[in-house]
Every structure is written in structure tokens, then in C-alpha cells.
Enzyme design. Structure first.
Site, PDB file in Angstrom:
ATOM      1  N   HIS A   1     -21.866 -13.408 -65.337  1.00  0.00           N
ATOM      2  CA  HIS A   1     -22.928 -12.412 -65.384  1.00  0.00           C
ATOM      3  C   HIS A   1     -22.821 -11.478 -66.585  1.00  0.00           C
ATOM      4  O   HIS A   1     -23.664 -10.607 -66.750  1.00  0.00           O
ATOM      5  CB  HIS A   1     -22.903 -11.581 -64.091  1.00  0.00           C
ATOM      6  CG  HIS A   1     -22.542 -12.391 -62.893  1.00  0.00           C
ATOM      7  ND1 HIS A   1     -23.370 -13.357 -62.365  1.00  0.00           N
ATOM      8  CD2 HIS A   1     -21.413 -12.422 -62.141  1.00  0.00           C
ATOM      9  CE1 HIS A   1     -22.775 -13.932 -61.334  1.00  0.00           C
ATOM     10  NE2 HIS A   1     -21.587 -13.382 -61.180  1.00  0.00           N
TER      11      HIS A   1
ATOM     12  N   HIS B   1     -19.343 -22.417 -58.788  1.00  0.00           N
ATOM     13  CA  HIS B   1     -19.079 -21.172 -58.056  1.00  0.00           C
ATOM     14  C   HIS B   1     -18.739 -21.523 -56.614  1.00  0.00           C
ATOM     15  O   HIS B   1     -19.427 -22.341 -55.988  1.00  0.00           O
ATOM     16  CB  HIS B   1     -20.284 -20.235 -58.094  1.00  0.00           C
ATOM     17  CG  HIS B   1     -20.631 -19.798 -59.470  1.00  0.00           C
ATOM     18  ND1 HIS B   1     -19.899 -18.844 -60.143  1.00  0.00           N
ATOM     19  CD2 HIS B   1     -21.592 -20.221 -60.322  1.00  0.00           C
ATOM     20  CE1 HIS B   1     -20.413 -18.690 -61.348  1.00  0.00           C
ATOM     21  NE2 HIS B   1     -21.442 -19.515 -61.491  1.00  0.00           N
ATOM     22  N   LEU B   2     -17.712 -20.902 -56.091  1.00  0.00           N
ATOM     23  CA  LEU B   2     -17.307 -21.140 -54.707  1.00  0.00           C
ATOM     24  C   LEU B   2     -18.349 -20.614 -53.728  1.00  0.00           C
ATOM     25  O   LEU B   2     -18.686 -21.275 -52.751  1.00  0.00           O
ATOM     26  CB  LEU B   2     -15.959 -20.471 -54.440  1.00  0.00           C
ATOM     27  CG  LEU B   2     -14.773 -21.087 -55.181  1.00  0.00           C
ATOM     28  CD1 LEU B   2     -13.627 -20.099 -55.280  1.00  0.00           C
ATOM     29  CD2 LEU B   2     -14.330 -22.359 -54.492  1.00  0.00           C
ATOM     30  N   SER B   3     -18.850 -19.422 -53.989  1.00  0.00           N
ATOM     31  CA  SER B   3     -19.826 -18.805 -53.095  1.00  0.00           C
ATOM     32  C   SER B   3     -21.237 -19.064 -53.618  1.00  0.00           C
ATOM     33  O   SER B   3     -21.428 -19.444 -54.775  1.00  0.00           O
ATOM     34  CB  SER B   3     -19.577 -17.297 -52.990  1.00  0.00           C
ATOM     35  OG  SER B   3     -19.859 -16.662 -54.228  1.00  0.00           O
TER      36      SER B   3
ATOM     37  N   ASP C   1     -21.788 -18.544 -76.079  1.00  0.00           N
ATOM     38  CA  ASP C   1     -21.786 -18.942 -77.488  1.00  0.00           C
ATOM     39  C   ASP C   1     -20.687 -19.953 -77.787  1.00  0.00           C
ATOM     40  O   ASP C   1     -20.887 -20.878 -78.576  1.00  0.00           O
ATOM     41  CB  ASP C   1     -21.650 -17.721 -78.388  1.00  0.00           C
ATOM     42  CG  ASP C   1     -22.907 -16.862 -78.412  1.00  0.00           C
ATOM     43  OD1 ASP C   1     -23.964 -17.315 -77.919  1.00  0.00           O
ATOM     44  OD2 ASP C   1     -22.833 -15.723 -78.929  1.00  0.00           O
TER      45      ASP C   1
ATOM     46  N   ARG D   1     -25.356 -10.578 -59.327  1.00  0.00           N
ATOM     47  CA  ARG D   1     -24.719 -11.896 -59.408  1.00  0.00           C
ATOM     48  C   ARG D   1     -25.742 -13.038 -59.538  1.00  0.00           C
ATOM     49  O   ARG D   1     -25.367 -14.190 -59.704  1.00  0.00           O
ATOM     50  CB  ARG D   1     -23.851 -12.153 -58.176  1.00  0.00           C
ATOM     51  CG  ARG D   1     -22.657 -11.231 -58.075  1.00  0.00           C
ATOM     52  CD  ARG D   1     -21.748 -11.636 -56.934  1.00  0.00           C
ATOM     53  NE  ARG D   1     -20.808 -10.591 -56.613  1.00  0.00           N
ATOM     54  CZ  ARG D   1     -19.634 -10.410 -57.230  1.00  0.00           C
ATOM     55  NH1 ARG D   1     -19.277 -11.220 -58.202  1.00  0.00           N
ATOM     56  NH2 ARG D   1     -18.838  -9.424 -56.864  1.00  0.00           N
TER      57      ARG D   1
ATOM     58  N   ASN E   1     -15.582 -22.534 -63.828  1.00  0.00           N
ATOM     59  CA  ASN E   1     -15.930 -21.474 -62.898  1.00  0.00           C
ATOM     60  C   ASN E   1     -15.670 -20.187 -63.667  1.00  0.00           C
ATOM     61  O   ASN E   1     -14.532 -19.713 -63.730  1.00  0.00           O
ATOM     62  CB  ASN E   1     -15.087 -21.526 -61.621  1.00  0.00           C
ATOM     63  CG  ASN E   1     -15.505 -20.461 -60.627  1.00  0.00           C
ATOM     64  OD1 ASN E   1     -16.144 -19.478 -60.992  1.00  0.00           O
ATOM     65  ND2 ASN E   1     -15.128 -20.643 -59.372  1.00  0.00           N
TER      66      ASN E   1
ATOM     67  N   TYR F   1     -14.729 -16.542 -50.323  1.00  0.00           N
ATOM     68  CA  TYR F   1     -14.181 -17.560 -51.222  1.00  0.00           C
ATOM     69  C   TYR F   1     -13.300 -18.590 -50.518  1.00  0.00           C
ATOM     70  O   TYR F   1     -12.862 -19.546 -51.148  1.00  0.00           O
ATOM     71  CB  TYR F   1     -13.379 -16.885 -52.339  1.00  0.00           C
ATOM     72  CG  TYR F   1     -14.201 -15.903 -53.133  1.00  0.00           C
ATOM     73  CD1 TYR F   1     -15.251 -16.333 -53.933  1.00  0.00           C
ATOM     74  CD2 TYR F   1     -13.940 -14.538 -53.074  1.00  0.00           C
ATOM     75  CE1 TYR F   1     -16.014 -15.438 -54.658  1.00  0.00           C
ATOM     76  CE2 TYR F   1     -14.701 -13.633 -53.798  1.00  0.00           C
ATOM     77  CZ  TYR F   1     -15.735 -14.088 -54.582  1.00  0.00           C
ATOM     78  OH  TYR F   1     -16.495 -13.195 -55.296  1.00  0.00           O
TER      79      TYR F   1
END
Length: 150
Positions: free
Chosen positions: A83, A103-105, A90, A114, A77, A26
């Protein structure tokens, strides 16, 4: 709403630990640093940026609900909620505010669990694997999209 674009930045669980939590995945940039940089970027673009980080799903959902009618775009994020959270999905569908998932990664280069997102198919776009820069790209993309629609 005023003539300025109002953008909400939401960060999910454990992102408060950025900079020290698994920095090989990260990075070393803290969430405070990311938000400060985004605030400066937003100010230069004449954008009102609001931010919330929470480890609690219901807090994020409540904030999404509060955004209805006063927010033009959401940057989110969702972290691990990506997941697992049909409820976040909703809420985002319910308020009908366009959003970009960040997402950082690179989640697709990580563990198989993931690889699935409950949000990506309803998002305007997804940015992953670009570290803290992904937030800057998401803000620029949101403003570009909003500018084209006005």
C-alpha cells in the site's frame, strides 16, 4: 540458466512474525513452515526456489535487482509495502520478471487503506484471502505459466 525454473519468493515486513501476530487474520502457520512446504513442493516440480524475508524495503529492492537475468518468476507477499511502495513497483517493472502478488488475508475485506495495491495492476495475478494455501497456489500458477511459455 539451467532447464529448471528459478523462482524467487519474497516476503515483506512483519511476516517473520507469522504464527503469533494476529493469528485470527493471518493464521497460526509460521513463515518457516510456509517456506518449508513450498521448498518441498518446488523440489517435486523440479523448481529451484530461493527465499528472502525482510522488514527493510531496500533489501527487497536489492534482491529484486539481483534476480535480473537468473530468475524466471517472482512470488511476492509485499505485506504493508503493498500500500506504500512505489519503489518496489519500480524495481519489479525495472527487472521485467513476471510476478504474482500474494496476501494471506483478504485485503479487500479489511481497512480501506489496505484496498489499494501499488503492485496488482502490473502483476500476472493476485492471490489473497486463502491463507498459507495462497503460496502453494501461486507456485503452481507460476510453474504452469512458465511451462506454457517454454
Amino acid at each position: 540458466m539451467s532447464d529448471k525454473f528459478h523462482i524467487l519468493l519474497l516476503n515483506g515486513p512483519n511476516l517473520n512474525l507469522l504464527g503469533t501476530r494476529e493469528p485470527e487474520k493471518y493464521g497460526y502457520t509460521t513463515l518457516t513452515e510456509i517456506v518449508s512446504q513450498l521448498e518441498a513442493q518446488a523440489q517435486g516440480m523440479d523448481v529451484v526456489l530461493s527465499h528472502l524475508q525482510s522488514n527493510a524495503e531496500h533489501v527487497l529492492i536489492d534482491r529484486i535487482h539481483q534476480a535480473r537475468g537468473n530468475t524466471d518468476f517472482i512470488l511476492i507477499n509485499p505485506a504493508a509495502f503493498t500500500h506504500t511502495s512505489v519503489a518496489l513497483r519500480d524495481a519489479l517493472l525495472g527487472v521485467q520478471i513476471p510476478f504474482i502478488e500474494i496476501h494471506l488475508s483478504n485485503v479487500h475485506a479489511r481497512e480501506p487503506f489496505r484496498h489499494h495495491s501499488y503492485l496488482s495492476d502490473i502483476a500476472v495475478g493476485v492471490i489473497c484471502g486463502l491463507g498459507a494455501d495462497g503460496y502453494n497456489f501461486a507456485l503452481q500458477a507460476a510453474v504452469n505459466r512458465l511451462s506454457k511459455s517454454n
